[in-house]
Design a protein around this motif. Structure first.
Motif, PDB file in Angstrom:
ATOM      1  N   THR A  54       0.809  -1.216   0.000  1.00 36.44           N
ATOM      2  CA  THR A  54       0.000   0.000   0.000  1.00 36.44           C
ATOM      3  C   THR A  54       0.839   1.261   0.000  1.00 36.44           C
ATOM      4  O   THR A  54       0.415   2.289  -0.517  1.00 36.44           O
ATOM      5  N   GLY A  55       2.037   1.214   0.594  1.00 30.86           N
ATOM      6  CA  GLY A  55       2.833   2.422   0.737  1.00 30.86           C
ATOM      7  C   GLY A  55       2.328   3.317   1.846  1.00 30.86           C
ATOM      8  O   GLY A  55       2.455   4.540   1.787  1.00 30.86           O
ATOM      9  N   ASP A  56       1.772   2.697   2.897  1.00 29.62           N
ATOM     10  CA  ASP A  56       1.126   3.424   3.992  1.00 29.62           C
ATOM     11  C   ASP A  56       1.950   3.203   5.259  1.00 29.62           C
ATOM     12  O   ASP A  56       2.017   2.090   5.787  1.00 29.62           O
ATOM     13  N   ASP A  57       2.567   4.275   5.769  1.00 25.52           N
ATOM     14  CA  ASP A  57       3.435   4.152   6.939  1.00 25.52           C
ATOM     15  C   ASP A  57       2.754   4.563   8.238  1.00 25.52           C
ATOM     16  O   ASP A  57       3.421   4.927   9.215  1.00 25.52           O
ATOM     17  N   ASN A  58       1.438   4.482   8.300  1.00 26.15           N
ATOM     18  CA  ASN A  58       0.714   4.772   9.535  1.00 26.15           C
ATOM     19  C   ASN A  58       1.172   3.811  10.627  1.00 26.15           C
ATOM     20  O   ASN A  58       1.082   2.587  10.457  1.00 26.15           O
ATOM     21  N   PRO A  59       1.647   4.304  11.778  1.00 25.53           N
ATOM     22  CA  PRO A  59       2.120   3.394  12.836  1.00 25.53           C
ATOM     23  C   PRO A  59       1.019   2.540  13.437  1.00 25.53           C
ATOM     24  O   PRO A  59       1.332   1.555  14.126  1.00 25.53           O
ATOM     25  N   LEU A  60      -0.250   2.856  13.196  1.00 24.21           N
ATOM     26  CA  LEU A  60      -1.333   2.017  13.694  1.00 24.21           C
ATOM     27  C   LEU A  60      -1.228   0.605  13.139  1.00 24.21           C
ATOM     28  O   LEU A  60      -1.663  -0.359  13.772  1.00 24.21           O
ATOM     29  N   VAL A  75      -2.223  -3.142  17.486  1.00 24.13           N
ATOM     30  CA  VAL A  75      -2.124  -3.076  16.026  1.00 24.13           C
ATOM     31  C   VAL A  75      -3.343  -3.724  15.385  1.00 24.13           C
ATOM     32  O   VAL A  75      -3.807  -4.778  15.826  1.00 24.13           O
ATOM     33  N   ILE A  76      -3.876  -3.078  14.353  1.00 26.02           N
ATOM     34  CA  ILE A  76      -4.902  -3.665  13.493  1.00 26.02           C
ATOM     35  C   ILE A  76      -4.419  -3.578  12.050  1.00 26.02           C
ATOM     36  O   ILE A  76      -3.428  -2.911  11.750  1.00 26.02           O
ATOM     37  N   ALA A  77      -5.138  -4.255  11.165  1.00 27.79           N
ATOM     38  CA  ALA A  77      -4.765  -4.272   9.750  1.00 27.79           C
ATOM     39  C   ALA A  77      -5.507  -3.176   8.988  1.00 27.79           C
ATOM     40  O   ALA A  77      -6.616  -2.778   9.370  1.00 27.79           O
ATOM     41  N   PRO A  78      -4.929  -2.676   7.892  1.00 30.28           N
ATOM     42  CA  PRO A  78      -5.623  -1.712   7.037  1.00 30.28           C
ATOM     43  C   PRO A  78      -6.908  -2.315   6.468  1.00 30.28           C
ATOM     44  O   PRO A  78      -7.078  -3.543   6.440  1.00 30.28           O
ATOM     45  N   PRO A  79      -7.831  -1.479   5.979  1.00 31.20           N
ATOM     46  CA  PRO A  79      -9.155  -1.970   5.574  1.00 31.20           C
ATOM     47  C   PRO A  79      -9.159  -2.909   4.379  1.00 31.20           C
ATOM     48  O   PRO A  79     -10.152  -3.594   4.155  1.00 31.20           O
ATOM     49  N   GLY A 305      -8.149   3.019   0.108  1.00 32.79           N
ATOM     50  CA  GLY A 305      -8.198   2.777   1.545  1.00 32.79           C
ATOM     51  C   GLY A 305      -7.224   3.661   2.301  1.00 32.79           C
ATOM     52  O   GLY A 305      -7.546   4.191   3.377  1.00 32.79           O
ATOM     53  N   HIS A 306      -6.032   3.861   1.746  1.00 34.76           N
ATOM     54  CA  HIS A 306      -5.030   4.733   2.354  1.00 34.76           C
ATOM     55  C   HIS A 306      -5.550   6.167   2.424  1.00 34.76           C
ATOM     56  O   HIS A 306      -5.397   6.853   3.452  1.00 34.76           O
ATOM     57  N   LEU A 307      -6.140   6.649   1.350  1.00 34.24           N
ATOM     58  CA  LEU A 307      -6.741   7.982   1.331  1.00 34.24           C
ATOM     59  C   LEU A 307      -7.726   8.145   2.484  1.00 34.24           C
ATOM     60  O   LEU A 307      -7.718   9.154   3.208  1.00 34.24           O
ATOM     61  N   LEU A 308      -8.585   7.145   2.675  1.00 33.71           N
ATOM     62  CA  LEU A 308      -9.646   7.234   3.683  1.00 33.71           C
ATOM     63  C   LEU A 308      -9.091   7.197   5.099  1.00 33.71           C
ATOM     64  O   LEU A 308      -9.523   7.975   5.960  1.00 33.71           O
ATOM     65  N   THR A 309      -8.147   6.286   5.368  1.00 33.54           N
ATOM     66  CA  THR A 309      -7.638   6.181   6.736  1.00 33.54           C
ATOM     67  C   THR A 309      -6.745   7.365   7.094  1.00 33.54           C
ATOM     68  O   THR A 309      -6.693   7.767   8.257  1.00 33.54           O
ATOM     69  N   THR A 335      -0.964   8.427 -10.034  1.00 32.23           N
ATOM     70  CA  THR A 335      -2.382   8.540  -9.682  1.00 32.23           C
ATOM     71  C   THR A 335      -2.525   9.418  -8.450  1.00 32.23           C
ATOM     72  O   THR A 335      -1.852   9.186  -7.437  1.00 32.23           O
ATOM     73  N   TRP A 336      -3.400  10.419  -8.542  1.00 33.74           N
ATOM     74  CA  TRP A 336      -3.740  11.258  -7.397  1.00 33.74           C
ATOM     75  C   TRP A 336      -5.095  10.796  -6.859  1.00 33.74           C
ATOM     76  O   TRP A 336      -6.108  10.874  -7.557  1.00 33.74           O
ATOM     77  N   CYS A 337      -5.095  10.289  -5.639  1.00 37.59           N
ATOM     78  CA  CYS A 337      -6.334   9.805  -5.013  1.00 37.59           C
ATOM     79  C   CYS A 337      -6.988  10.963  -4.274  1.00 37.59           C
ATOM     80  O   CYS A 337      -6.336  11.656  -3.475  1.00 37.59           O
ATOM     81  N   ARG A 338      -8.278  11.161  -4.531  1.00 33.70           N
ATOM     82  CA  ARG A 338      -9.008  12.290  -3.963  1.00 33.70           C
ATOM     83  C   ARG A 338     -10.378  11.833  -3.490  1.00 33.70           C
ATOM     84  O   ARG A 338     -10.852  10.747  -3.863  1.00 33.70           O
ATOM     85  N   GLY A 339     -11.011  12.655  -2.675  1.00 32.17           N
ATOM     86  CA  GLY A 339     -12.345  12.317  -2.197  1.00 32.17           C
ATOM     87  C   GLY A 339     -13.100  13.537  -1.705  1.00 32.17           C
ATOM     88  O   GLY A 339     -12.501  14.572  -1.388  1.00 32.17           O
TER      89      GLY A 339
END
Length: 381
Positions: A54-60, A75-79, A305-309, A335-339
């Motif tokens: 994912t390329g998501d470095d959230n420490p959660l 710790v939990i897993a990404p969505p 999912g990364h955008l949302l979290t 790609t630019w993810c937006r919402g």
């Protein structure tokens, strides 16, 4: 005909469709020999998926000490982690006809944690024949996947769409990408790369600061998350982050014995390979019908999912996520993810917001669209 002899790819026939439809409603065997079924989830499994796939470095997702201070207590897993337990590909029958990921509709009920043992069962829900600008005849197979943990809790439910399209050597493959094939990979200037670098370094993550439901308004925009320019290393890292993948070497030859119609033989090298090699090899991508090496579609689901979290923070929960792919995402694309927030409501005591989200490339094309229901903390509770 030997395995190394190039063969004409299969076309879609009425008999194949009848066979596929005969499997509707049948609970299908999922491979119990893969580690995703045989072993408990380890912290490294979640960390690899978040960081590499994912390329998501959230420490959660990776730092137990940090995560203990959150509402989750660890710790939990990404969505989108459950893609690595079961790919959501439910596409029985139609051997030798290429499958292409179309999208998934997720319903998440409880988080996945280290130590969980997740099992999945899947069945085919429907088989639809379609035609369009990209293919004269294609089939969309929709499947249902149920994920349960060791406590027999329903962790998540997914509905996934898989497009089945004849390969190019069938004479009836996908069309319409000839211009992109001629153009080759996107070329970036140093100034453009510098802008992307700045966007990465300035990425906003809500983290431990709660985003309260009362503070959100319809029309609010989510801070963009950039992904790319996509490289072969990024695609390889995605595979590294999975708990299972396509079999290599001896195992690959054994797999081809079981499913010979799925084999692609390179006319330039004579080497038989799995058609998923189109994610790395332009020649095989062209046979699949793509203009060049392309991502695995789940990557973009992860990115949304990364955008949302990033936006909802550690106290938020992505309860539903609907992702649909539209255009191929090629090596060289960014790609630019937006919402945008489109609604607010209270569901069974839960304070939720509705979000429309999408990914847009440097060409101005939306290669993924989606919608999500995100649960947020409330000041009233």
């Amino acid at each position: 005909m030997t395995e190394t002899t190039p063969r004409k790819a299969a076309d879609i026939t009425d008999e194949m469709l009848d066979h596929a439809r005969s499997l509707i409603g049948v609970w299908l065997r999922r491979d119990v020999h893969w580690p995703s079924y045989a072993e408990d989830i380890a912290p490294i499994d979640i960390r690899r998926w978040a960081l590499y796939s994912t390329g998501d470095d959230n420490p959660l997702w990776s730092d137990e000490e940090y995560a203990r201070r959150t509402r989750w207590g660890g710790v939990i897993a990404p969505p989108t982690f459950l893609y690595t337990i079961d790919s959501t590909i439910v596409a029985p029958g139609l051997r030798g006809v290429q499958w292409i990921y179309g999208g998934t509709r997720w319903e998440n009920h409880v988080p996945v944690r280290p130590g969980d043992r997740i099992t999945a069962k899947a069945r085919l829900l429907k088989v639809e024949e379609k035609s369009g600008a990209r293919a004269r005849r294609l089939v969309v197979q929709t499947g249902e996947i149920l994920y349960h943990n060791q406590r027999e809790e329903l962790v998540a439910r997914a509905e996934a769409d898989v497009m089945r399209v004849p390969r190019r050597t069938s004479g009836k493959g996908m069309v319409g990408f000839e211009k992109r094939e001629r153009e080759g990979r996107q070329v970036w200037t140093p100034d453009q790369i510098e802008e992307i670098r700045k966007t990465y370094l300035g990425e906003e993550r809500r983290g431990s600061q709660p985003r309260y439901w009362e503070d959100v308004q319809v029309g609010d925009e989510l801070p963009a998350v950039v992904k790319g320019p996509l490289t072969l290393v990024d695609i390889m890292a995605f595979y590294v982050g999975r708990r299972n993948t396509y079999p290599p070497l001896k195992l690959a030859f054994q797999e081809r014995e079981r499913h010979p119609a799925n084999v692609y033989v390179s006319p330039s090298t004579g080497i038989p390979v799995h058609p998923a090699a189109g994610h790395f090899d332009d020649e095989i991508a062209h046979e699949v019908g793509m203009p060049g090496a392309y991502d695995q579609g789940w990557m973009r689901a992860n990115w949304i999912g990364h955008l949302l979290t990033n936006w909802c923070g550690d106290d938020g929960w992505v309860r539903r996520l609907n992702v649909r792919l539209h255009q191929p995402n090629l090596v060289g694309d960014a790609t630019w993810c937006r919402g945008t927030v489109t609604g607010r409501s209270v569901e069974n005591g839960r304070h939720v917001v509705e979000i429309e989200c999408w990914g847009e490339t440097q060409r101005g094309e939306r290669n993924v669209t989606g919608s999500a229901t995100v649960e947020l903390p409330s000041r009233a509770l």
